[in-house]
Write an enzyme that holds these catalytic residues in place. Sequence first.
Site, mmCIF file in Angstrom:
data_model
loop_
_atom_site.group_PDB
_atom_site.id
_atom_site.type_symbol
_atom_site.label_atom_id
_atom_site.label_comp_id
_atom_site.label_asym_id
_atom_site.label_seq_id
_atom_site.Cartn_x
_atom_site.Cartn_y
_atom_site.Cartn_z
ATOM 1 N N ALA A 227 98.754 51.988 43.195
ATOM 2 C CA ALA A 227 98.229 52.525 44.454
ATOM 3 C C ALA A 227 99.149 53.639 44.915
ATOM 4 O O ALA A 227 100.350 53.644 44.612
ATOM 5 C CB ALA A 227 98.133 51.435 45.519
ATOM 6 N N VAL A 234 103.028 52.553 44.482
ATOM 7 C CA VAL A 234 103.200 51.200 43.967
ATOM 8 C C VAL A 234 102.965 51.184 42.463
ATOM 9 O O VAL A 234 101.960 51.730 41.982
ATOM 10 C CB VAL A 234 102.245 50.221 44.675
ATOM 11 C CG1 VAL A 234 102.409 48.817 44.111
ATOM 12 C CG2 VAL A 234 102.500 50.218 46.176
ATOM 13 N N LYS A 248 107.400 48.932 45.155
ATOM 14 C CA LYS A 248 107.004 49.882 46.179
ATOM 15 C C LYS A 248 108.103 50.926 46.276
ATOM 16 O O LYS A 248 109.214 50.643 46.741
ATOM 17 C CB LYS A 248 106.811 49.169 47.514
ATOM 18 C CG LYS A 248 106.287 50.067 48.622
ATOM 19 C CD LYS A 248 106.030 49.275 49.900
ATOM 20 C CE LYS A 248 105.505 50.167 51.020
ATOM 21 N NZ LYS A 248 105.247 49.385 52.265
ATOM 22 N N ASP A 376 98.098 45.931 60.998
ATOM 23 C CA ASP A 376 96.957 46.586 60.349
ATOM 24 C C ASP A 376 96.261 45.610 59.400
ATOM 25 O O ASP A 376 96.284 45.786 58.179
ATOM 26 C CB ASP A 376 97.446 47.817 59.582
ATOM 27 C CG ASP A 376 96.302 48.729 59.155
ATOM 28 O OD1 ASP A 376 95.202 48.603 59.724
ATOM 29 O OD2 ASP A 376 96.500 49.561 58.250
#
Length: 645
Positions: A227, A234, A248, A376
Amino acid sequence: MDWFGSAITAVLGTLLLSGVASRPLQLDFSVSRRLAAGAVAFGAAVPIMEAITPAAVTAILAPFPVLWYVLLGGMLATLLAMVLLVLAEVLVPSGSLPGPVALVRSLPGRRSRARRFAAITRILLRRGLAAYVFTRQRPDLATPEGRTRLARSVRAALEDAGVSFVKLGQILATRPDLLPPEFVDELTHLQSRARPVPWSAVETVIRTELGADPATVFSRIDPEPLATASIAQVHTATLLDGGDVVLKVQRPGIAPVVADDMEILSRLARRLERRASWAARLGVVALVEGFAASLREELDFRVERRNLAAIDPGPAAVVRTPAVYAQHSTARLLVLERIHGRPVTEAPPRLRPRFAHALLEALLTQIMVGGRFHADPHPGNILYTDTPDGAGQLVWLDLGSVGVLDAGLRASLVRLLVAVDGGDASDVRDVLLEIADAPDTLDERRLGRDLGRFVARFTASGGGTDPAVFVDLVRILADHGVTAPPELAAVFRAIGTLDGTLTALDPGFDLVTEARRYATTRLTAGTDPDDLRRRLTTEAVLLLPMLRRLPHRVDRIVGALEAGTLTVRVDPRAGHLARPAAGVVGQLVTSALAAATGLMAALLLTAPTGPEVGPGLALNGLLGYLLLMVAAVLGLRALVRSYRS
């Protein structure tokens, strides 16, 4: 060698003036300012003195040239140096410019910020927004159509400007108390465009953060990103012991860009607050400062690591967080357990109602009990994983940004939900005024009527399933000039985001009703006898020392009343206004003395008669000049202190 003697005299005179000139002002100035003022004053004192000194004074002091230069020249040069220091403070306040060493060191950063500012200015010009930032023109804010057009331009400009501005827009989209609805609706569609970083650059970051070859920790790292985001990328990897993890990795060079953007945003905010009343009313400078602090935390992955350890994921059998490999994690590299799962919306239909209740309970527990909550909770940040017993499990992801609430605000939120559920507008108003900042001119009766209409609509509809009712509540506060704290906006944003997730899981799920039921349960949980006994015991332990001293103090007060000696003293210098009040009083006294001394000097200088101390020089005139200098010193001191305060 006359030039050498003159040079030595100039140097000594400059050093002497630089040390003496700031003392009457009773303030500290930088060495460079004092030296510059001393040099200019020394060079200008002699020609000025020769031009303005009366012949009578020259005749009197002719036999004493040293006294001439030391007395009159020194006084004039000192006064001139003081004037120069005050002018420098007025035009360029101390601290507004860096020192010479700091200036040289900051040149690379200043060039970088200048280039970035130029790029942002070009974006503002291209999107037609420069007039709103650099002038006082506001042609499109008067009509809904104009605000909609302007909101589209703002959204496009934020997307063009990059990660920092996109994130700012996303935060503003959660503040309906600050922005008109047209802007909120448009900013909710903001998306950051992040291209993948080349593997070579990512590998360099990993190697730097580990301080060793990645092969000493990982047996494999997939160079293709799993991602990409605006701040991090990532990658999947495997530890030497066979454990699957994800890395990450912070995007290379993102920290300096964010730092430059924060400096530019701060300058733009200060400019807006000076030029626009709406910006001053909303406190855009404080808003940007809070956003900058939040973004700096997001850039430090150690904060996310602490969040993962501190946050309460929820019911242990249903919701959890991924494990952290702290020994391999740093500020720019976070190593987490790899979760093999699917988005929560792909969970089996038979499990979805259970997951919906568990997620809401988890978030509300984080908000109202733990004080740290996922800011979130959209479906992409919640994974579903299979378990051997077939019950399944959910995993929270991306805890880089969490909301934080103190105990007082948590308790107020519980009372707010219970008050809304009870339908009492006065209770709702009282709780809201505990949470929010109200202006001195607030009309509480009108606010109560508006809240009454809101509560009536809310209870008449049974609460409904739309958590936007909380947004309506915030807008009512904004209409009355009441500013809701950012933490409250973050709570409503998280609840609104989770509502989309819960609706996708269970279309019939009523978030508002379940939240009201949860709040009522939380409030009544404190009435359990055992819990009440524990709380009363704690309060008694804390109050015991004060209670033991109370009889003695009451006896002293009663004795003073009987004797007629009871007095009450109020110290105007105490409290949070002590320093500002003392400073204002000091400036008023100094200004009054300067005015009185100047008036006395003027009266003496205009007196027609008086004893003569020399040919053509009266005592009145001599005293008048001396008092005039005293008045000048006092006036300069008051002036420079007003700019320093």
